[in-house]
Design a protein around this motif. Structure first.
Motif, PDB file in Angstrom:
ATOM      1  N   MET A 106       0.843  -1.196   0.000  1.00  0.00           N
ATOM      2  CA  MET A 106       0.000   0.000   0.000  1.00  0.00           C
ATOM      3  C   MET A 106       0.876   1.243   0.000  1.00  0.00           C
ATOM      4  O   MET A 106       1.880   1.301   0.696  1.00  0.00           O
TER       5      MET A 106
ATOM      6  N   ASN B 173       2.943   4.761  -9.779  1.00  0.00           N
ATOM      7  CA  ASN B 173       1.705   3.983  -9.891  1.00  0.00           C
ATOM      8  C   ASN B 173       0.769   4.611 -10.923  1.00  0.00           C
ATOM      9  O   ASN B 173      -0.434   4.374 -10.911  1.00  0.00           O
TER      10      ASN B 173
ATOM     11  N   ARG C 189      -0.552   7.583 -11.253  1.00  0.00           N
ATOM     12  CA  ARG C 189      -1.705   8.326 -10.720  1.00  0.00           C
ATOM     13  C   ARG C 189      -1.465   9.827 -10.806  1.00  0.00           C
ATOM     14  O   ARG C 189      -2.038  10.592 -10.028  1.00  0.00           O
TER      15      ARG C 189
ATOM     16  N   VAL D  85     -19.557  10.415  -7.526  1.00  0.00           N
ATOM     17  CA  VAL D  85     -19.412   9.460  -6.420  1.00  0.00           C
ATOM     18  C   VAL D  85     -18.179   8.591  -6.613  1.00  0.00           C
ATOM     19  O   VAL D  85     -17.809   7.825  -5.738  1.00  0.00           O
ATOM     20  N   GLY D  86     -17.550   8.695  -7.776  1.00  0.00           N
ATOM     21  CA  GLY D  86     -16.270   8.018  -7.972  1.00  0.00           C
ATOM     22  C   GLY D  86     -16.347   6.564  -8.400  1.00  0.00           C
ATOM     23  O   GLY D  86     -15.603   5.739  -7.902  1.00  0.00           O
TER      24      GLY D  86
ATOM     25  N   PHE E  87      -8.173  10.809 -11.358  1.00  0.00           N
ATOM     26  CA  PHE E  87      -8.983  10.442 -10.199  1.00  0.00           C
ATOM     27  C   PHE E  87      -8.219  10.741  -8.911  1.00  0.00           C
ATOM     28  O   PHE E  87      -7.027  10.456  -8.814  1.00  0.00           O
TER      29      PHE E  87
ATOM     30  N   TYR F 255      -7.263   9.527  -6.068  1.00  0.00           N
ATOM     31  CA  TYR F 255      -7.189   8.260  -5.338  1.00  0.00           C
ATOM     32  C   TYR F 255      -6.951   8.485  -3.851  1.00  0.00           C
ATOM     33  O   TYR F 255      -7.390   7.696  -3.030  1.00  0.00           O
ATOM     34  N   LEU F 256      -6.231   9.565  -3.536  1.00  0.00           N
ATOM     35  CA  LEU F 256      -5.947   9.874  -2.129  1.00  0.00           C
ATOM     36  C   LEU F 256      -6.286  11.335  -1.877  1.00  0.00           C
ATOM     37  O   LEU F 256      -6.594  12.080  -2.807  1.00  0.00           O
TER      38      LEU F 256
ATOM     39  N   THR G 106     -11.132  13.925  -2.125  1.00  0.00           N
ATOM     40  CA  THR G 106     -10.772  12.526  -2.339  1.00  0.00           C
ATOM     41  C   THR G 106     -11.932  11.776  -2.991  1.00  0.00           C
ATOM     42  O   THR G 106     -13.082  12.047  -2.692  1.00  0.00           O
ATOM     43  N   GLY G 107     -11.602  10.842  -3.891  1.00  0.00           N
ATOM     44  CA  GLY G 107     -12.626   9.982  -4.471  1.00  0.00           C
ATOM     45  C   GLY G 107     -13.437  10.630  -5.560  1.00  0.00           C
ATOM     46  O   GLY G 107     -14.526  10.160  -5.884  1.00  0.00           O
TER      47      GLY G 107
ATOM     48  N   THR H  69      -9.620   0.334   6.027  1.00  0.00           N
ATOM     49  CA  THR H  69      -8.538   1.086   5.386  1.00  0.00           C
ATOM     50  C   THR H  69      -9.051   1.775   4.130  1.00  0.00           C
ATOM     51  O   THR H  69      -8.802   2.956   3.888  1.00  0.00           O
TER      52      THR H  69
ATOM     53  N   VAL I  75      -8.730   5.710   3.973  1.00  0.00           N
ATOM     54  CA  VAL I  75      -7.667   6.223   3.097  1.00  0.00           C
ATOM     55  C   VAL I  75      -8.207   6.629   1.739  1.00  0.00           C
ATOM     56  O   VAL I  75      -7.745   7.587   1.124  1.00  0.00           O
ATOM     57  N   GLY I  76      -9.195   5.916   1.248  1.00  0.00           N
ATOM     58  CA  GLY I  76      -9.695   6.132  -0.100  1.00  0.00           C
ATOM     59  C   GLY I  76      -9.239   4.999  -1.001  1.00  0.00           C
ATOM     60  O   GLY I  76      -8.469   4.130  -0.597  1.00  0.00           O
ATOM     61  N   ILE I  77      -9.707   5.046  -2.245  1.00  0.00           N
ATOM     62  CA  ILE I  77      -9.397   3.974  -3.191  1.00  0.00           C
ATOM     63  C   ILE I  77      -7.886   3.885  -3.407  1.00  0.00           C
ATOM     64  O   ILE I  77      -7.362   2.875  -3.854  1.00  0.00           O
ATOM     65  N   GLY I  78      -7.183   4.961  -3.069  1.00  0.00           N
ATOM     66  CA  GLY I  78      -5.731   4.951  -3.215  1.00  0.00           C
ATOM     67  C   GLY I  78      -5.069   3.848  -2.413  1.00  0.00           C
ATOM     68  O   GLY I  78      -3.916   3.502  -2.656  1.00  0.00           O
ATOM     69  N   ALA I  79      -5.792   3.279  -1.448  1.00  0.00           N
ATOM     70  CA  ALA I  79      -5.228   2.169  -0.684  1.00  0.00           C
ATOM     71  C   ALA I  79      -5.069   0.936  -1.566  1.00  0.00           C
ATOM     72  O   ALA I  79      -4.371  -0.002  -1.212  1.00  0.00           O
ATOM     73  N   TRP I  80      -5.752   0.930  -2.701  1.00  0.00           N
ATOM     74  CA  TRP I  80      -5.648  -0.198  -3.628  1.00  0.00           C
ATOM     75  C   TRP I  80      -4.567   0.086  -4.665  1.00  0.00           C
ATOM     76  O   TRP I  80      -3.965   1.149  -4.669  1.00  0.00           O
ATOM     77  N   GLY I  81      -4.379  -0.866  -5.574  1.00  0.00           N
ATOM     78  CA  GLY I  81      -3.381  -0.680  -6.627  1.00  0.00           C
ATOM     79  C   GLY I  81      -3.944   0.019  -7.849  1.00  0.00           C
ATOM     80  O   GLY I  81      -3.212   0.302  -8.790  1.00  0.00           O
TER      81      GLY I  81
ATOM     82  N   ASP J  83     -11.402  -4.990  -7.314  1.00  0.00           N
ATOM     83  CA  ASP J  83     -12.732  -4.674  -6.754  1.00  0.00           C
ATOM     84  C   ASP J  83     -13.846  -5.277  -7.600  1.00  0.00           C
ATOM     85  O   ASP J  83     -14.636  -6.098  -7.140  1.00  0.00           O
TER      86      ASP J  83
ATOM     87  N   HIS K  63     -16.257   0.214  -3.806  1.00  0.00           N
ATOM     88  CA  HIS K  63     -15.345   0.618  -4.880  1.00  0.00           C
ATOM     89  C   HIS K  63     -15.601   2.071  -5.274  1.00  0.00           C
ATOM     90  O   HIS K  63     -14.849   2.638  -6.062  1.00  0.00           O
ATOM     91  N   LEU K  64     -16.646   2.687  -4.709  1.00  0.00           N
ATOM     92  CA  LEU K  64     -16.914   4.093  -5.007  1.00  0.00           C
ATOM     93  C   LEU K  64     -15.857   4.975  -4.339  1.00  0.00           C
ATOM     94  O   LEU K  64     -15.396   4.679  -3.240  1.00  0.00           O
ATOM     95  N   GLY K  65     -15.501   6.039  -5.015  1.00  0.00           N
ATOM     96  CA  GLY K  65     -14.560   6.985  -4.406  1.00  0.00           C
ATOM     97  C   GLY K  65     -15.171   7.611  -3.162  1.00  0.00           C
ATOM     98  O   GLY K  65     -14.481   7.916  -2.195  1.00  0.00           O
ATOM     99  N   ARG K  66     -16.481   7.831  -3.207  1.00  0.00           N
ATOM    100  CA  ARG K  66     -17.172   8.420  -2.046  1.00  0.00           C
ATOM    101  C   ARG K  66     -18.363   7.525  -1.688  1.00  0.00           C
ATOM    102  O   ARG K  66     -19.521   7.855  -1.976  1.00  0.00           O
TER     103      ARG K  66
ATOM    104  N   THR L  53      -2.333  -4.206  -3.960  1.00  0.00           N
ATOM    105  CA  THR L  53      -1.720  -3.945  -2.660  1.00  0.00           C
ATOM    106  C   THR L  53      -2.256  -4.961  -1.652  1.00  0.00           C
ATOM    107  O   THR L  53      -3.145  -5.752  -1.969  1.00  0.00           O
ATOM    108  N   TRP L  54      -1.757  -4.885  -0.430  1.00  0.00           N
ATOM    109  CA  TRP L  54      -2.236  -5.855   0.577  1.00  0.00           C
ATOM    110  C   TRP L  54      -3.731  -5.675   0.810  1.00  0.00           C
ATOM    111  O   TRP L  54      -4.440  -6.617   1.147  1.00  0.00           O
TER     112      TRP L  54
END
Lengths: 989, 216, 473
Positions: free
Chosen positions: A1, A792, A794, A854-855, A870, A872-873, A896-897, C65, C69-75, C85, C139-142, C415-416
């Motif tokens: 991560m 990555n 992004r 809503v992403g 996007f 992502y963070l 975010t999102g 997580t 954290v947001g979807i950014g926690a994924w790859g 997802d 899987h939604l960003g929000r 990611t994990w």
């Protein structure tokens, strides 16, 4: 991560700076009237209600909760001015002209300011060095203003000293130094053309006759001036006039990106591209792949040390084949294909006498510059496509020689007091001078710096330097045009300008730069009506009238004998691996290493971010058994360092390019320990090109974050390029790439609308410099995401510049293609969005509504151009309160999102619309200018109303070279491309 | 062994199930209603301001025009919260001793702004522009209500997106002659149905509902 | 229970393996089938559920997580904005298809062999759909705005975009979940009543009783019950086809090479049943052994399911072939590249694994001996599950990572958190399933009793004299 702390801006070690209640130190000491009203007072807090900065306050959550009625967001305050500053209308931006220094020369800028907060720097159309275009550094400089890591106040060995008290100490010290005429006083100054500083230096030397002021610029044009000195007897600056040049031969000169008035060069050069008639031709002889090389019709790939030989071969061919016998003494014919190239180029140059141009590069030795001067003279180009001027710099010589002389004095302990206003000499000085150690021998080192750096660590006294947007000053362009540097806000930290510091030595430190500059110009311009003139200069950004116009170019006789002597004296190319030092397109000499925008900007050629790398050719890489990302040990003159390798197609064999400006040990979170420090291998004797480089693979590897990994078009029609003579033949292929596509759906006819916004991008003009990307980032509050996120893929840039290689890997041609949302009229992203967050406007704009998103990211999946970005963070987490002041209140900051993408600068469209509707008129076809278009130095991007047949964009899209990207998908993009036209010489084909 | 369930338990079970279903429906319906109530949109909330500025007095007794203080309403996105300077333009002479104005004078002399509490709050992603509305025949009172009758300013309209859209789809009923913009007492004439469209044509009103009209 | 072989007279040569071994009477059946519920908790069960619960913990951590954290926690990145997802989502939904198919369609076709396994399959369906339902939301960003996908009168006067397939998903999946649940629950009612009447402690009787909704087994009740059950079957049948058809629209309506294909609906449905049956087999082989119900869930059932797996596996393979044919025959260079990229691109190994698991492995089921070999069955069913996950990954991530404009091509690596969401959901699924095995009758007792009567009836006919009859159960 991924780690979630983004390496952008941490908090300054010193903690948050004290809130400024004064415009300049002088004003704080109450000694000067800061000319109230000349600029907005940035001191008052901006009315909160007008800013969109608080969008982040987990908008999502709060909205959701509000709707769920669980609770309500707390009431916010409205903070009004106590006394509204002159010329400020809350919620309306104001613009001010100023200038920034580039290698000591002034480049005019226009700064946008919201309620006293500068938010964007753009080119000044009225300034000859900009013509409205902006380069990477003009655009990115504003970020440094809000850098939380800026130094504040005066510090002696880390202990803060009050400026007032420090002034007192300085005047005492000056008194002591003056006793022996300043014999033990030295000043190491930043190269500058400032008339005010000239006056000051004169006063300084008058008081300290035995003192000396040396300039130091690690990427100065000394060789060029030495060359002209050889040729004409005195150092001169060549001024290129590319508009008149039909054939241009560049001898290792990157004049479109990193050398000279590159903004004006790009504009002039591009003005001759695109149309089959009157198209110019560019030959570039170079080792490393530069922006200029990418724009070339023929890129003659050769080691940097062979360029001189090539130039002489051209001279020889001109002498023998074209009756320019006076060049015989300079020429030396070459055998083989290289020789043939030389004869062809010579023939081409001879064909267009008086309309050709030979340019020598900063990297090349003086001999090459002298040769170029001689060739231009002989071909009758001098006076037509190139003129020569006395350098506007106060101190034309600012190279290693002067620094070496100073170093010798330091070593001999002949200096008590050393004042440094030059940028970070400890880091930039040639390694063999070992300046860092020498500073320790000087009892009294006073260093003026904006941020903590290598030199600040070595200096006893560090004085915080003001940012150009906080400073009064003046600068001259290369052509002598003078501009007044004016501040837009009161300093965010306690800081002074170089003028303030030097003035202290003549007991004028209390006056303040404003008075120094103003008095100087009053003296030059005369009392009468001065105030009005002054205001005009400030408004226009250029000093005009009153016989202050720049001097005319000089006419100097050329001494061929000295030139040939210099040529004979020039060393022959050495064998083995050659090291070529180059200023980095992004960090320049390293002073922008701490600038996160530039660190994340993809390198114009290699698309590398957050790193520099030793680039070499595929063949050489294969021979040495390294590949992109390999870590290697570089050894030169007994000094060595480890660096990452980047295999650069088109690079000369047996040559390694080492970009300067990275590997800073002290440079704030963004710049420290990024890349490797090429200065560590640089010798005063051979600052640019050096032989005998050794390269060994360490076996380790290093991640290089490139934003583009596939440089091949896979045979698809993406970035189209044609030779001029083949354009007719290509007409069919272009025809297939435009025009209506069958559709099952009823098509909306936007032709009936009043406005149909569109863009055209001319690949013939685009040089791929990346200014558009940066301008977009500054305009649209686009976050920096850091190396890990770029790795990555992004990165968040709305507008990316794709670069494709064609032809052999050893020696490819390139096409650069800026690509942002093309605003399809049949947009694939729209019908897949489940919540209507991306929809079409009545005028056919593809709108992205952040607050509805809503992403699901389906829009990005279905976007054929992959131009959507996007969040992502939480990429704005690292934005400190100070940096929030930089954000453009006209553009929502995305949470975010949420998905985001190019909006065609819709906020500018809506501003123009409302202004026009209030005035009851129609928006002009060319009135709305997108940020990328505004910055583009080559004017490759045109935006406007397609329904207005007279608009530039409408006419551009009618052109024969027009094509639509991925036209076969039937997306009907609003952004059209104009195919690239190349003008190769048939004889070299 | 006694029976597990009494005969009534069937009815009980049905009741419980009914309550579960009904409760879910009621909750959702309740929320949908709530966001349409004045309370749900913070309408008609009495707010305490640092200075007890009374619009009734200034507009009715002193007959001061809105634009005297809200200077940029006609030419800028923001109508403009008057700077302390503006207050003192009069109150340097009149009521210059009044304790009610202590904070105003304090603001002037210390240079610290008066911390007004925001009443009309649009989300940060909404770009409202006063100039275009005021210049196309939308009066102050249309959105801000009878300010001239408010002791302390309160939100008169929902300011919800639906509310904006409704007018943007058909502005005619809300249009008034430009000379009546700041007139608090103006009432739409009986024949507004005819006058409205005429004004719309006369002022070339083109209310748009594209998202980027307000969201950028 | 008695395991005396059926008399040779009634042995059907075409059905060498009976769907019910022996003819135990009702009491024997009830006892046998309820034994696992009343037996004390075994150590193995405790160990297993503890292990799986740990996995569930990992899953919850990954979910948390993601939310924080947001979807950014994924790859995920651009271009690969969907990866694990949506792959997990489609995989679970697919698995969730066996239940309804067995329960509804086979019921309408009066397949006797469905009887003993339908509840087992339905339970699996239910839990699989529960797992699947998580992904479209997280899987939604929000994710806190997921309800914007539903049509409701908002003060913004905005509605969902019905042109997009994603809101269709909302309906398809919620409907499917509801119907599956009702179907499963209705089936349970008579057995819950049995449990109420036979459970050892009063507490258990009360709890079971509450859920039995006061079922008394009167003839009238049975009549309503039958009609209701049949109606539910009728309702469920179209869903088997509709749900995965709509899920396939999520991709088919796009223009992405590798997604934009008209054969997706049938191809996805076949794949769903393929993986669903594989999962039933995977779970059933150990379950029938542990619960000692090999006589009720016999080789016959496994054999039939193997046949279904073979059949659907062939359909899926045909889908692969057709995709490639169209990519070539369609003459679209982007489409062609998407498929060349599967064979030669950086993710080729996953593609070869998919081919091995989904195309080659099921072929062993041509041989009856292998169909009835538990080891082979178990192994192949596992392979098919893996293969079907790989298929979805190939379709989703690999199509995305190299599309139209080469400059935007990039690689995806999980990611994990991605792994946590995949394996964690399997563990959670396992936990739910173990609880089901422990507290509810795996075999629909009442229906098996019926089945026995039907069989007796057939035997009697075969034996030439009338059926022996007790009353209705």
């Amino acid at each position: 991560m991924p780690s979630l702390g983004l390496p952008i801006f941490g908090q300054s070690p010193a903690g948050a700076p004290a809130s400024p209640r004064w415009r300049s130190l002088a004003e704080r000491d109450g000694t000067v009237d800061p000319a109230a009203g000349l600029y907005p007072d940035g001191e008052e807090p901006a009315p909160e209600g007008f800013s969109r900065r608080s969008f982040l306050q987990i908008l999502g959550a709060s909205t959701a909760l509000a709707t769920l009625a669980a609770c309500k967001p707390p009431r916010e305050q409205v903070v009004a001015y106590v006394k509204r500053p002159v010329g400020v209308t809350p919620s309306v931006a104001s613009h001010y002209a100023s200038a920034v220094s580039r290698g000591g020369y002034g480049v005019g800028v226009v700064v946008e300011s919201h309620e006293g907060r500068p938010t964007k720097m753009e080119g000044n159309p009225g300034h000859p060095a900009s013509l409205g275009g902006a380069g990477l550094h003009e655009l990115a400089t504003i970020l440094d203003l809000y850098d939380p890591n800026r130094l504040s106040g005066v510090r002696r060995h880390g202990q803060p000293v009050a400026w007032g008290a420090f002034l007192g100490e300085l005047s005492v010290m000056a008194g002591v130094l003056a006793q022996d005429g300043g014999a033990r006083l030295r000043v190491l100054a930043e190269p500058t053309s400032s008339p005010a500083e000239a006056d000051l230096r004169a006063r300084l030397l008058a008081r300290f006759p035995r003192a000396r002021i040396d300039s130091w610029g690690p990427i100065a044009d000394d060789a060029a001036r030495e060359g002209t000195r050889v040729a004409f007897g005195r150092p001169l600056d060549p001024e290129l006039r590319l508009v008149g040049a039909d054939v241009v031969l560049s001898l290792d000169a990157d004049f479109l990106a990193t050398e000279g008035d590159h903004l004006r060069h790009a504009r002039d050069f591009a003005s001759r591209r695109g149309q089959p008639t009157g198209i110019n031709r560019l030959y570039v002889a170079e080792a490393s792949f530069t922006v200029t090389g990418g724009a070339a019709d023929h890129r003659l790939r050769m080691r940097a040390s062979e360029v001189l030989g090539f130039g002489r071969a051209v001279a020889a061919a001109l002498a023998s084949g074209h009756g320019l016998t006076q060049l015989a003494g300079l020429g030396a014919p070459l055998a083989g294909p290289r020789g043939r190239q030389a004869t062809v180029v010579a023939a081409d140059l001879a064909r267009v006498r008086g309309r050709g141009l030979v340019v020598a590069g900063r990297r090349q030795p003086a001999a090459v510059h002298a040769l170029a001067a001689a060739l231009n003279e002989a071909l009758g180009n001098a006076g037509a496509t190139v003129v020569y001027r006395e350098s506007a710099l106060l101190d034309p010589a600012s190279g290693p020689d002067r620094l070496a002389a100073l170093a010798a004095e330091l070593r001999a302990g002949q200096v008590d007091t050393l004042v440094i206003t030059a940028w970070n000499p400890v880091y930039t000085a040639p390694a063999d001078l070992d300046l860092g150690a020498l500073l320790a021998r000087v009892p009294n080192v006073i260093y003026l710096a904006a941020t903590d750096d290598e030199t600040a660590r070595a200096a006893g006294v560090v004085v915080a330097a003001a940012h150009p947007l906080e400073s009064w000053g003046d600068l001259r362009g290369r052509d002598g045009t003078a501009s007044i540097v004016q501040p837009l806000l009161s300093p965010l930290v306690e800081c002074v300008t170089g003028l303030d510091l030097l003035a202290a030595f003549v007991d004028q430190g209390h006056l303040g730069a404003w008075r120094l500059v103003r008095e100087g110009w009053k003296a030059r311009a005369g009392e009468a009506g001065f105030d009005r003139a002054w205001s005009e200069w400030l408004a226009s950004g250029v000093v005009t009238g009153r016989s202050l116009a720049p001097a005319a170019p000089v006419k100097a006789g050329l001494d061929l004998a000295r030139v040939s002597a210099a040529l004979r004296a020039a060393p022959a190319p050495g064998a083995g691996l050659e090291a070529v030092f180059a200023p980095d397109d992004k960090t320049l000499d390293g002073r922008y290493a701490g600038n996160a925008w530039l660190q994340e900007l993809p390198h114009p050629v290699s698309k590398l971010t957050w790193d520099n790398a030793a680039s070499l050719s595929p063949a050489t890489a294969a021979r040495l058994g390294v590949k992109t990302g390999s870590q290697v040990t570089l050894t030169l003159r007994g000094r060595s360092l480890t660096a990452a390798v980047l295999v650069q197609p088109g690079h000369a064999d047996d040559s390694v390019t080492l970009p300067l400006g990275y590997g800073r040990s002290v440079a704030g979170p963004a710049g420290a320990a990024v890349g490797f420090n090429a200065y560590a291998l640089r010798a005063a004797a051979a600052p640019w090109i050096d032989g005998g480089l050794e390269l060994k693979a360490t076996g380790k590897s290093h991640d290089l974050a490139q934003t583009q990994e596939h440089f091949s078009m896979e045979g698809r029609s993406i970035a189209l390029a044609f030779d001029v003579d083949k354009l007719e033949a290509a007409a069919h292929e272009l025809e297939e790439q435009r025009g209506p596509q069958p559709s099952l759906l009823p098509l909306v006819d936007y032709g009936k609308e009043e406005y149909r916004w569109g863009m055209s991008i001319d690949l013939s003009k685009c040089i791929g410099c990346g200014a558009c990307t940066l301008a977009c980032q500054a305009e649209n509050n686009i976050p920096v995401v850091g190396k890990e996120q770029v790795l990555n893929s992004r990165e968040m840039h709305w507008l990316r510049v794709d670069r494709y290689y064609q032809g052999s890997e050893a020696d490819p041609e390139t096409v650069s293609q800026p690509l942002a949302c093309v605003h399809c009229e049949q947009a694939p992203c729209e019908y897949v969005c489940p919540v209507n967050a991306t929809v079409h406007s009545d005028e056919g704009l593809n709108e992205m509504v952040y607050n509805r998103c809503v992403g699901t990211r389906y829009c990005s999946n279905n976007c054929a151009y992959k131009v959507r970005r996007f969040n992502y963070l939480d990429y704005h987490k690292a934005v400190t309160p100070q940096l929030k002041m930089l954000q453009n209140p006209d553009v929502t900051v995305r949470a975010t999102g949420v998905m985001e993408k190019c909006s065609y600068c819709v906020h500018r469209i809506e501003h123009a619309r409302i202004d026009a509707r209030v005035a009851g008129v129609k928006i002009g076809g060319d009135t709305v200018v997108s940020a990328c278009q505004q910055a583009c130095p080559a004017q490759a991007i045109v935006f406007g109303n397609l329904n207005d047949p007279t608009s530039r964009v409408a006419r551009a899209q009618q052109g024969e070279r027009r094509y639509d990207l991925l036209h076969e998908l039937g997306t009907r993009p609003r952004t059209a491309y104009l195919a690239r036209l190349k003008n190769p010489n048939p004889e070299l084909a | 062994m006694s029976a597990l369930f009494s005969p009534r338990s069937d009815a009980l079970l049905k009741l419980v199930l009914g309550l579960l279903v009904g409760g879910a429906v009621a909750t959702i319906g309740g929320l949908l209603l709530y966001v349409r109530t004045p309370y749900g949109v913070s309408q008609a909330e009495q707010l305490v301001q640092p200075v007890q500025f009374d619009h009734r007095h200034h507009t009715q007794d002193d007959l001061i025009d809105c634009r005297y203080c809200h200077t940029t309403a006609e030419k800028a996105p923001s109508a403009g919260i008057p700077p302390t300077e503006t207050c003192l333009a009069c109150h340097a002479q009149v009521w210059n001793k009044s304790p009610l104005l202590d904070q105003v004078r304090a603001s002037w002399f210390t240079g610290k702004a008066i911390p007004w509490t925001r009443v009309h709050k649009l989300p940060d992603f909404v770009y409202f522009n006063h100039a275009i509305h005021v210049n196309k025949g939308i009066g102050c009172a249309t959105c801000h209500g009878r300010v001239d009758q408010m002791a302390s300013i309160e939100q008169a309209q929902p300011l919800s997106m639906g509310w904006c859209i409704t007018c943007h789809q058909d502005p005619a009923p809300n249009l008034r002659p430009l000379d009546q913009i700041t007139n608090m007492k103006w009432q739409p004439p009986a024949n507004q149905a005819e006058v409205g469209p005429k004004l719309a044509k006369q002022y070339d009103v083109r209310a748009r509902v594209s998202c980027t009209t307000c969201h950028r | 229970m008695s395991s005396k072989p059926a008399t040779a007279a009634v042995l059907d040569p075409l059905e060498p393996v009976p769907v019910l071994v022996g003819r135990p009477d009702d009491r024997a059946l009830t006892e046998a089938l309820l034994k696992p519920l009343y037996a004390p908790t075994t150590r193995g069960w405790k160990l297993l559920i503890t292990a799986l619960a740990a996995g569930t913990g990992f899953w919850l951590l990954s979910l948390a997580t993601t939310l924080v954290v947001g979807i950014g926690a994924w790859g995920n990145n651009i271009p690969v904005a969907w990866a694990f997802d949506i792959t997990n989502f489609v995989w679970w939904i697919g698995i969730g298809h066996a239940g309804t198919l067995i329960s509804a369609i086979l019921l309408l076709f009066q397949q006797k062999w469905r009887t003993s396994i339908n509840r087992f399959a339905e339970a699996m369906t239910l839990f699989a759909v529960a797992m699947a339902g998580i992904y479209p939301i997280i899987h939604l960003g929000r994710p806190w705005f997921f309800w914007w996908l539903m049509p409701y009168p908002a003060t913004t006067q905005l509605w969902p975009n019905f042109k997009s397939a994603l809101p269709w998903d909302v309906f398809a999946i919620s409907t499917y979940a509801t119907v599956s649940f009702l179907f499963w629950y209705i089936g349970l009612i008579p057995d819950l009543a049995t449990l109420r009447d036979t459970a050892p402690t009063r507490l258990k009787r009360t709890i079971y009783g509450l859920f039995a909704f006061g079922w008394r087994g009167s003839a009238r009740a049975w009549q309503h019950y039958r009609i209701g059950y049949l109606l539910m079957a009728g309702l469920g049948t179209p869903l088997v086809v509709s749900v995965h058809t709509i899920v396939s629209f999520d991709f088919a309506i796009s223009q992405l090479p590798g997604w934009h294909t008209t054969i997706f609906p049938p191809y996805f449905v076949a794949g769903a049943i393929f993986s669903g049956f594989a999962m039933v087999v995977t779970l059933m082989i150990p379950a029938r052994k542990i619960l000692g119900i090999e006589d009720v869930i016999t080789m016959k059932h496994l054999d039939n399911m193997a046949k279904v797996i073979l059949a659907t596996g062939m359909m899926v393979s045909y889908g692969y072939a057709m995709e490639h044919f169209m990519a070539w025959y369609g003459g679209n260079k982007y489409e062609a590249f998407a498929f060349i990229n599967r064979w030669t691109g950086p993710y080729a190994p996953v593609w070869y694994m998919q081919l091995f698991c989904n195309v080659l492995a099921p072929q062993v089921f041509w041989f009856p001996s292998l169909r009835r070999n538990l080891k082979v069955l178990f192994l192949v069913s596992i392979l098919v599950n893996i293969g079907m996950w790989a298929e979805r990954f190939i379709i989703i991530a690999v199509s995305l990572h190299r599309d139209f404009i080469p400059s935007s091509w990039a690689m995806y690596s999980p990611t994990w958190v991605d792994w946590g969401l995949l394996f964690g959901s399997m563990c959670t699924f396992g936990v739910l399933f173990l609880l089901f095995l422990r507290f509810l009758p795996v075999i629909p007792i009442a229906e098996v009793k019926e089945l026995r009567r039907e069989l007796d009836h057939l035997d009697a006919q075969a034996a030439g004299h009338g059926a022996t009859g007790e009353g209705t159960p």
